[in-house]
Design an enzyme around this catalytic site. Structure first.
Site, PDB file in Angstrom:
ATOM      1  N   HIS A   1     -64.643  44.518 -42.795  1.00 19.84           N
ATOM      2  CA  HIS A   1     -64.674  44.872 -41.371  1.00 19.84           C
ATOM      3  C   HIS A   1     -64.197  46.297 -41.161  1.00 19.84           C
ATOM      4  CE1 HIS A   1     -60.441  43.925 -42.039  1.00 19.84           C
ATOM      5  NE2 HIS A   1     -60.219  44.812 -41.070  1.00 19.84           N
TER       6      HIS A   1
ATOM      7  N   THR B   1     -61.761  47.995 -38.538  1.00 18.91           N
ATOM      8  CA  THR B   1     -60.804  47.751 -37.448  1.00 18.91           C
ATOM      9  C   THR B   1     -60.966  48.819 -36.367  1.00 18.91           C
ATOM     10  OG1 THR B   1     -59.213  46.918 -39.074  1.00 18.91           O
ATOM     11  CG2 THR B   1     -58.335  47.500 -36.907  1.00 18.91           C
TER      12      THR B   1
ATOM     13  N   HIS C   1     -63.079  53.120 -40.942  1.00 14.72           N
ATOM     14  CA  HIS C   1     -63.337  52.805 -42.358  1.00 14.72           C
ATOM     15  C   HIS C   1     -63.486  51.308 -42.555  1.00 14.72           C
ATOM     16  CE1 HIS C   1     -59.144  51.830 -41.752  1.00 14.72           C
ATOM     17  NE2 HIS C   1     -59.299  50.959 -42.741  1.00 14.72           N
TER      18      HIS C   1
ATOM     19  N   THR D   1     -62.041  48.760 -45.458  1.00 18.39           N
ATOM     20  CA  THR D   1     -61.222  48.636 -46.667  1.00 18.39           C
ATOM     21  C   THR D   1     -61.998  47.790 -47.677  1.00 18.39           C
ATOM     22  OG1 THR D   1     -59.150  48.799 -45.448  1.00 18.39           O
ATOM     23  CG2 THR D   1     -59.043  47.767 -47.621  1.00 18.39           C
TER      24      THR D   1
HETATM   25  O1  ACK Z   1     -58.254  47.456 -43.626  1.00 16.68           O
HETATM   26  P1  ACK Z   1     -57.814  47.544 -42.253  1.00 16.68           P
HETATM   27  O2  ACK Z   1     -58.425  48.476 -41.311  1.00 16.68           O
HETATM   28  O3  ACK Z   1     -56.221  47.709 -42.194  1.00 16.68           O
HETATM   29  O4  ACK Z   1     -57.846  46.092 -41.625  1.00 16.68           O
HETATM   30  C1  ACK Z   1     -56.598  45.473 -41.607  1.00 16.68           C
HETATM   31  C2  ACK Z   1     -56.393  44.734 -40.318  1.00 16.68           C
HETATM   32  O5  ACK Z   1     -55.672  45.610 -39.466  1.00 16.68           O
HETATM   33  C3  ACK Z   1     -55.593  43.431 -40.469  1.00 16.68           C
HETATM   34  O6  ACK Z   1     -54.410  43.690 -41.142  1.00 16.68           O
HETATM   35  C4  ACK Z   1     -55.415  46.828 -40.118  1.00 16.68           C
HETATM   36  N1  ACK Z   1     -54.053  47.239 -39.776  1.00 16.68           N
HETATM   37  C5  ACK Z   1     -52.886  46.633 -40.131  1.00 16.68           C
HETATM   38  N2  ACK Z   1     -51.847  47.282 -39.576  1.00 16.68           N
HETATM   39  C6  ACK Z   1     -52.349  48.313 -38.855  1.00 16.68           C
HETATM   40  C7  ACK Z   1     -51.787  49.340 -38.050  1.00 16.68           C
HETATM   41  N3  ACK Z   1     -50.469  49.442 -37.871  1.00 16.68           N
HETATM   42  N4  ACK Z   1     -52.624  50.234 -37.483  1.00 16.68           N
HETATM   43  C8  ACK Z   1     -53.943  50.153 -37.655  1.00 16.68           C
HETATM   44  N5  ACK Z   1     -54.552  49.203 -38.384  1.00 16.68           N
HETATM   45  C9  ACK Z   1     -53.766  48.285 -38.983  1.00 16.68           C
HETATM   46  C10 ACK Z   1     -55.592  46.578 -41.572  1.00 16.68           C
END
Ligand code: ACK
Length: 221
Positions: free
Chosen positions: A69, A71, A153, A155
């Site tokens: 995904h 985010t 992005h 992950t």
């Molecule tokens: O890979 P990602 O974008 O990085 O997707 C996961 C998702 O939320 C569930 O954990 C993202 N994530 C976690 N903490 C944060 C944060 N503080 N700020 C932005 N994205 C986050 C994580």
């Protein structure tokens, strides 16, 4: 509306449709496999291992975590500032459940994370929080001057002990270095051109961006 206040998700984002999840995982594995065998990469293995002469198997190095995904807003069930405002944004509400086409324009790795850069369209940027890049300003000094959406992005995997939030930080760091003009000779590969940014940071800019259908939605775990 009270009910909505009680139901803020862990995060909002675009979720790759099942049929393309597998395809992107394969593309990612192929990239890691190729990178692993490059002399240029082997020359900087110490970035990953901490020791000269030690081997690394990139395909095993990163652990996959869940559905692929991109985010948009991490809400942590409302604990994060601006979550409620984001959830109530008319653009966000009306996009819920819609399928978008995301454009993947680069693949990157660092000793912490592997990811794909997503280049958002104007329409997609309507769903991008205003402060997403600023949140990591302290970690990446130049982030403030990178355009909105730079952090977008997917992950693809994280090294043991690394949280996925790191992927966007790593991406911003690479883009900041790119902007400063800090780059070596690009290595031309089948998929595009590969550049080393020091400290184990590699980015492959795709010759042909990869278009992936993804559903905008919220995630509760
Ligand atoms: O890979 P990602 O974008 O990085 O997707 C996961 C998702 O939320 C569930 O954990 C993202 N994530 C976690 N903490 C944060 C944060 N503080 N700020 C932005 N994205 C986050 C994580």
């Amino acid at each position: 509306v009270q009910h909505e206040e009680l139901s803020l998700p862990l995060y909002f984002g675009w979720f790759l449709l099942p049929a393309v999840q597998e395809k992107i995982r394969c593309t990612s594995m192929d990239f890691l496999k190729t990178l692993d065998t490059l002399e240029a990469f082997k020359k900087h293995l110490i970035d990953f291992t901490g020791k000269a002469e030690k081997e690394v198997d990139l395909e095993q190095y990163y652990k996959a975590n869940g559905t692929l995904h991109c985010t948009t807003k991490f809400c942590n069930y409302g604990k994060v500032e601006g979550s409620k405002e984001y959830a109530q944004n008319p653009a966000v509400r009306s996009a819920n459940g819609s399928v978008f086409e995301l454009s993947l324009t680069a693949l990157f790795v660092t000793p912490r994370t592997a990811g794909a850069r997503v280049s958002l369209t104007e329409e997609q940027l309507l769903l991008w929080p205003a402060d997403a890049e600023k949140e990591v300003e302290s970690a990446v000094t130049a982030a403030a001057s990178l355009p909105r959406g730079s952090r977008a992005h997917i992950t693809l995997g994280c090294a043991e002990g690394t949280e996925p939030v790191q992927t966007g930080v790593d991406l911003l760091q690479i883009l900041a270095l790119q902007k400063e003009g800090q780059q070596g000779e690009p290595l031309e590969m089948e998929l595009g051109s590969l550049i080393y940014y020091g400290e184990g940071r590699w980015m492959l800019t795709l010759r042909e961006p990869i278009a992936v259908p993804a559903c905008f939605s919220s995630f509760y775990a």
